[in-house]
Write a protein that holds these residues in place. Structure first.
Motif, PDB file in Angstrom:
ATOM      1  N   GLU A   1       2.060  -2.103   8.691  1.00 19.62           N
ATOM      2  CA  GLU A   1       2.704  -0.829   9.042  1.00 19.62           C
ATOM      3  C   GLU A   1       3.841  -1.091  10.021  1.00 19.62           C
TER       4      GLU A   1
ATOM      5  N   TYR B   1       0.943   4.529   2.025  1.00 18.03           N
ATOM      6  CA  TYR B   1       0.275   5.022   3.229  1.00 18.03           C
ATOM      7  C   TYR B   1       1.061   6.161   3.856  1.00 18.03           C
TER       8      TYR B   1
ATOM      9  N   SER C   1       0.847  -1.187   0.000  1.00 18.84           N
ATOM     10  CA  SER C   1       0.000   0.000   0.000  1.00 18.84           C
ATOM     11  C   SER C   1       0.881   1.234   0.000  1.00 18.84           C
TER      12      SER C   1
ATOM     13  N   VAL D   1      -4.420   5.415   3.334  1.00 16.56           N
ATOM     14  CA  VAL D   1      -3.899   4.110   2.942  1.00 16.56           C
ATOM     15  C   VAL D   1      -4.610   3.642   1.671  1.00 16.56           C
TER      16      VAL D   1
ATOM     17  N   ASN E   1      -9.546   5.285   0.762  1.00 19.86           N
ATOM     18  CA  ASN E   1      -8.766   5.066   1.976  1.00 19.86           C
ATOM     19  C   ASN E   1      -9.182   3.761   2.649  1.00 19.86           C
TER      20      ASN E   1
ATOM     21  N   TYR F   1      -4.734   9.258   8.640  1.00 21.56           N
ATOM     22  CA  TYR F   1      -4.224   8.128   7.865  1.00 21.56           C
ATOM     23  C   TYR F   1      -4.743   8.204   6.428  1.00 21.56           C
TER      24      TYR F   1
END
Length: 261
Positions: free
Chosen positions: A115, A68, A66, A236, A209, A234
């Motif tokens: 992450e 992010y 991803s 992503v 997202n 965030y």
């Protein structure tokens, strides 16, 4: 009714509709297979133009990453993630000719991202199981399974799991059904190809997202219970590369009738 309850009810309704669609397409696929002419069994069950037939979904093994970012962290690629369980489904096909066809269907996918927070040597894994419907076009030599495909689809997440741990530390994990931590709907676009004898590769991109930045939960901050938004800021966007096999499920009834003669 609280927003969480409304979203859960909405997700449940959408999921039930997709499951019903799966059953209807399955029955249609079996009905089509039963109507095939056994006199053409020597043609090895290849799909004919202007005919409906069904096949497996083209997502089996999925490699995902991803792009992010979050406050204080610029956009970057996440750690590569691999999943083969539990990705399955089927497609319902219609070929206008031996070179152009359409397909849709229903499938379940295990998708997410990893992450890593290097400052504290920690890792957080977030994933969802989704049920979704693709819509794609195939162009090429469909009979030989040499073609390109492109289109899009819509996924509905129904189970969310989050797992975090610090190296050499205790792991913490939880999962939620119809969670509000992700959006209600996850649209995507894809491009890919099938190569004889039927190996398929498909690249998928989710422009929306992955995290619901408006999600709130009650946490203890400085000893005081406080409503916070853990995913605020965030951004992503998932990128998937799936590997599968283009297997057509037609002609089984031919074999059955042939050997029962």
């Amino acid at each position: 009714m609280p927003i969480f309850a409304k979203n859960c009810t909405m997700r449940l309704r959408i999921t039930l509709c997709l499951v019903l669609f799966l059953n209807l397409l399955s029955e249609a696929g079996y009905a089509q297979a039963d109507s095939l002419d056994i006199d053409r069994i020597e043609e090895k069950f290849e799909p004919k133009p202007h005919k409906f037939y069904w096949s497996n979904a083209l997502d089996a093994a999925i490699f995902s990453t991803s792009t992010y970012s979050y406050p204080g962290k610029s956009s970057q690629l996440s750690t590569l993630r691999f999943s083969y369980f539990f990705n399955f489904g089927f497609n319902f096909n219609y070929d206008f000719s031996n070179h152009v066809g359409l397909y849709t269907g229903v499938g379940i996918k295990n998708i997410g991202y990893i992450e890593q927070i290097k400052a504290v040597d920690s890792t957080i894994k977030r994933r969802v199981y989704t049920i979704g419907v693709p819509l794609g076009i195939k162009i090429g030599n469909i009979k030989r399974r040499n073609y390109i495909m492109l289109g899009g689809g819509l996924d509905v997440p129904f189970n969310y799991k989050e797992k975090g741990f610090i190296k050499r530390g205790n792991k913490e994990k939880f999962n939620e059904w119809f969670s509000d931590r992700t959006p209600l709907l996850m649209p995507y676009v894809f491009v890919g190809g099938s190569f004889a004898p039927g190996i398929s590769l498909k690249l998928q991109y989710y422009p929306g997202n992955f995290m619901n930045t408006d999600y709130q939960e009650n946490m203890v901050v400085g000893g005081v219970p406080t409503m916070v938004k853990p995913y605020a800021g965030y951004n992503v966007n998932l990128v998937l590369l799936s590997l599968g096999m283009d297997i057509h499920y037609k002609g089984k009834s031919k074999m059955k009738h042939l050997f029962n003669k």
